[in-house]
Design a protein around this motif. Structure first.
Motif, PDB file in Angstrom:
ATOM      1  N   ILE A   1     -24.196  18.857   8.258  1.00  0.00           N
ATOM      2  CA  ILE A   1     -24.129  18.873   7.165  1.00  0.00           C
ATOM      3  C   ILE A   1     -25.412  19.723   7.154  1.00  0.00           C
ATOM      4  N   THR A   2     -24.913  21.287   6.481  1.00  0.00           N
ATOM      5  CA  THR A   2     -26.447  22.026   6.444  1.00  0.00           C
ATOM      6  C   THR A   2     -26.435  22.341   4.464  1.00  0.00           C
ATOM      7  N   ASP A   3     -25.807  21.645   3.878  1.00  0.00           N
ATOM      8  CA  ASP A   3     -26.411  21.787   2.294  1.00  0.00           C
ATOM      9  C   ASP A   3     -26.155  20.199   1.890  1.00  0.00           C
ATOM     10  N   PHE A   4     -27.519  19.630   1.934  1.00  0.00           N
ATOM     11  CA  PHE A   4     -26.929  18.002   1.264  1.00  0.00           C
ATOM     12  C   PHE A   4     -26.655  18.118  -0.012  1.00  0.00           C
ATOM     13  N   TRP A   5     -27.189  18.893  -0.809  1.00  0.00           N
ATOM     14  CA  TRP A   5     -26.102  18.741  -2.636  1.00  0.00           C
ATOM     15  C   TRP A   5     -25.407  19.004  -2.301  1.00  0.00           C
ATOM     16  N   ALA A   6     -24.758  20.703  -1.519  1.00  0.00           N
ATOM     17  CA  ALA A   6     -23.147  20.585  -1.848  1.00  0.00           C
ATOM     18  C   ALA A   6     -22.742  19.843  -0.702  1.00  0.00           C
ATOM     19  N   MET A   7     -22.634  18.954  -0.071  1.00  0.00           N
ATOM     20  CA  MET A   7     -22.179  17.278   0.650  1.00  0.00           C
ATOM     21  C   MET A   7     -21.920  16.548  -0.736  1.00  0.00           C
ATOM     22  N   ALA A   8     -23.197  16.249  -1.221  1.00  0.00           N
ATOM     23  CA  ALA A   8     -23.655  15.006  -2.463  1.00  0.00           C
ATOM     24  C   ALA A   8     -22.299  15.493  -3.799  1.00  0.00           C
ATOM     25  N   LEU A   9     -22.476  17.006  -3.598  1.00  0.00           N
ATOM     26  CA  LEU A   9     -21.803  17.281  -5.487  1.00  0.00           C
ATOM     27  C   LEU A   9     -20.244  17.717  -4.799  1.00  0.00           C
ATOM     28  N   ASN A  10     -19.723  18.094  -3.270  1.00  0.00           N
ATOM     29  CA  ASN A  10     -18.476  18.460  -3.609  1.00  0.00           C
ATOM     30  C   ASN A  10     -17.642  18.604  -4.848  1.00  0.00           C
ATOM     31  N   PRO A  11     -16.601  19.336  -4.067  1.00  0.00           N
ATOM     32  CA  PRO A  11     -15.683  19.007  -5.613  1.00  0.00           C
ATOM     33  C   PRO A  11     -15.422  17.718  -6.229  1.00  0.00           C
ATOM     34  N   SER A  12     -14.616  16.830  -5.467  1.00  0.00           N
ATOM     35  CA  SER A  12     -14.357  15.853  -5.880  1.00  0.00           C
ATOM     36  C   SER A  12     -15.134  14.674  -6.259  1.00  0.00           C
ATOM     37  N   SER A  13     -16.460  14.610  -6.519  1.00  0.00           N
ATOM     38  CA  SER A  13     -16.968  13.850  -5.631  1.00  0.00           C
ATOM     39  C   SER A  13     -17.599  13.264  -7.699  1.00  0.00           C
ATOM     40  N   LEU A  14     -17.812  13.819  -8.398  1.00  0.00           N
ATOM     41  CA  LEU A  14     -18.952  13.749  -9.532  1.00  0.00           C
ATOM     42  C   LEU A  14     -17.230  13.176 -10.512  1.00  0.00           C
ATOM     43  N   GLU A  15     -15.963  14.318 -10.535  1.00  0.00           N
ATOM     44  CA  GLU A  15     -14.584  13.155 -11.296  1.00  0.00           C
ATOM     45  C   GLU A  15     -14.312  12.212 -10.835  1.00  0.00           C
ATOM     46  N   ARG A  16     -14.437  11.680  -9.444  1.00  0.00           N
ATOM     47  CA  ARG A  16     -14.179  10.536  -8.598  1.00  0.00           C
ATOM     48  C   ARG A  16     -15.068   9.303  -9.232  1.00  0.00           C
TER      49      ARG A  16
END
Length: 458
Positions: free
Chosen positions: A169-184
């Protein structure tokens, strides 16, 4: 048999069985919050009785869910060691967050929820019910985040090569808020709300048909139908948003979901059909250009199909992806019409005069389960041949030392144990439902018993 296929079957079986319970606990928790909230507002003891009754069912579901979920963590190490090494940083962060922010919250207040009756104030008990429900929802967040990262990986870099490669991981929030996470996450939450509310609807409809606890059951039915109707309609729009993200980031999955083969052509929308993977064509009832219109508001807009990708990068079972996706859609549309029609009849004051509709609701508890399972099968088989989309193939994620006969033996044992657990769950659930919300000495609040005067249940 092939060790990869056996390992995939084993994991899909254990996770599918486990996933019966978390959606039920999340959805039932929300309905319980509404019930106990109504008790605090109205001081009507029937709402307290509702919460007490469904707390017993919640505890059963929660216990089985915890027991069946532990196995999967061991499978990561035994069957999928290369995968575990590759995603260890990502999953470790997400699961640590789940333990800190979700499981600790949920388990910390669970004791108050189960055993705090008459020991803490009504407001404190309501607060514990809210915290347990939020804890279960937070738990779903981090599990979905970890899975969504496998679908649309971001916020990382790959270090090492070959079997030693791993995502860091280089950016925790970029990992957590990846493009599909919120909708899923929203899609999973809504599916859980539907599951829990339909369980309450099923039990309530059963009691009404049996002329037991009539007033109690009519009230619980109204509350649950409100949650079910809102969630089913919202799920329709959530599903549309999720499909748009799949189209953008996982075009091979979308093409398999709709059986779209031409490399670049307008895409039809199939209502149902069959995918012939050998001939690379679909037979069924379709809306010409329907998928193009849903994605681009243009019936003639070209959509990339499976033929635009090498065969080794396509899902290996396109018909399975197609069928599970359409099964989810058919069930979802049916539940929307069922809940809207029922809510209309309830508003007109004639719903409870239709026993055939109540009979449908008794069995409708199976519909959200089928839809949830079909949705996950679509998501996971559609991601193939990748376990981390575009980065790590499923065939490369296996443990190198595990043999096929070992996986087969453990699969047979898991099947036997999980079958026994399911039989036990159904037996205990049936026993609690037959016992009902009132113990000996309690007063039934149904109009039937009111007309006879105050009567103690026998």
């Amino acid at each position: 048999m092939d060790v990869e296929l056996l390992s995939r079957i084993q994991f899909s079986f254990t996770i599918s069985f486990h996933y019966i319970y978390p959606p039920l606990s999340i959805g039932l928790g929300l309905v319980m919050v509404m019930m106990e909230g109504m008790y605090l507002k109205t001081k009507n003891p029937i709402y307290e009785k509702m919460t007490r009754f469904y707390t017993k069912i919640f505890s059963l579901i929660f216990g089985i869910g915890v027991a069946t979920g532990i196995v999967m963590e061991f499978e990561f190490g035994t069957n999928w060691a290369t995968y575990s090494k590759y995603v260890g940083d990502v999953f470790g962060s997400a699961l640590a967050a789940e333990g800190i922010f979700a499981f600790a919250l949920e388990s910390g207040f669970l004791g108050v929820l189960l055993f705090g009756w008459n020991k803490v104030s009504a407001r404190m008990h309501f607060f514990s019910t809210v915290m347990v429900t939020l804890g279960s929802m937070f738990s779903a967040i981090w599990i979905v985040v970890a899975n969504s990262w496998q679908q649309t990986p971001t916020g990382f870099k790959v270090v090492g090569q070959g079997l030693r490669a791993r995502a860091e991981i280089t950016d925790f929030w970029a990992m957590a808020l990846n493009p599909s996470s919120l909708e899923r996450i929203l899609h999973v939450w809504l599916g859980a709300f539907i599951s829990g509310s339909f369980l309450v609807l099923s039990i309530s409809a059963y009691y009404i048909l049996k002329n037991r606890y009539v007033d109690f059951s009519r009230r619980t039915f109204r509350l649950a139908l409100l949650v079910a109707t809102f969630s089913c309609v919202s799920q329709f729009f959530s599903g549309h948003q999720s499909a748009g993200i799949v189209a953008k980031y996982q075009p091979t999955k979308l093409a398999a979901m709709e059986g779209h083969y031409p490399a670049m052509a307008p895409a039809d929308l199939y209502l149902f059909g069959y995918v012939d993977a050998y001939k690379e064509q679909v037979k069924g009832l379709k809306i010409p250009g329907g998928l193009s219109f849903l994605l681009h508001q243009d019936f003639s807009h070209p959509v990339k199909g499976l033929q635009a990708f090498p065969r080794e990068d396509r899902p290996g079972a396109p018909n399975l992806v197609f069928q599970t996706y359409h099964l989810m859609l058919i069930i979802g549309v049916f539940m929307i019409f069922l809940t809207l029609y029922s809510y209309f009849l309830l508003w007109k004051g004639v719903f409870f005069d239709k026993p055939w509709l109540l009979q449908i609701f008794v069995w409708s508890v199976l519909l959200p389960q089928l839809a949830n399972q079909a949705g996950w099968f679509t998501a996971e088989t559609g991601r193939q041949p990748w376990v981390v989309y575009g980065l790590l193939r499923t065939s490369d994620a296996l443990s190198q030392s595990v043999k096929a006969h070992q996986v087969l033996f453990s699969l047979i044992m898991f099947t036997l144990v999980y079958t026994l657990l399911f039989v036990l769950f159904i037996y205990l659930l049936h026993k609690k439902i037959q016992h009902g919300p009132y113990s000996r000495g309690d007063i039934d609040h149904s109009p039937l018993h009111k007309s006879m005067g105050t009567q103690i249940l026998k």
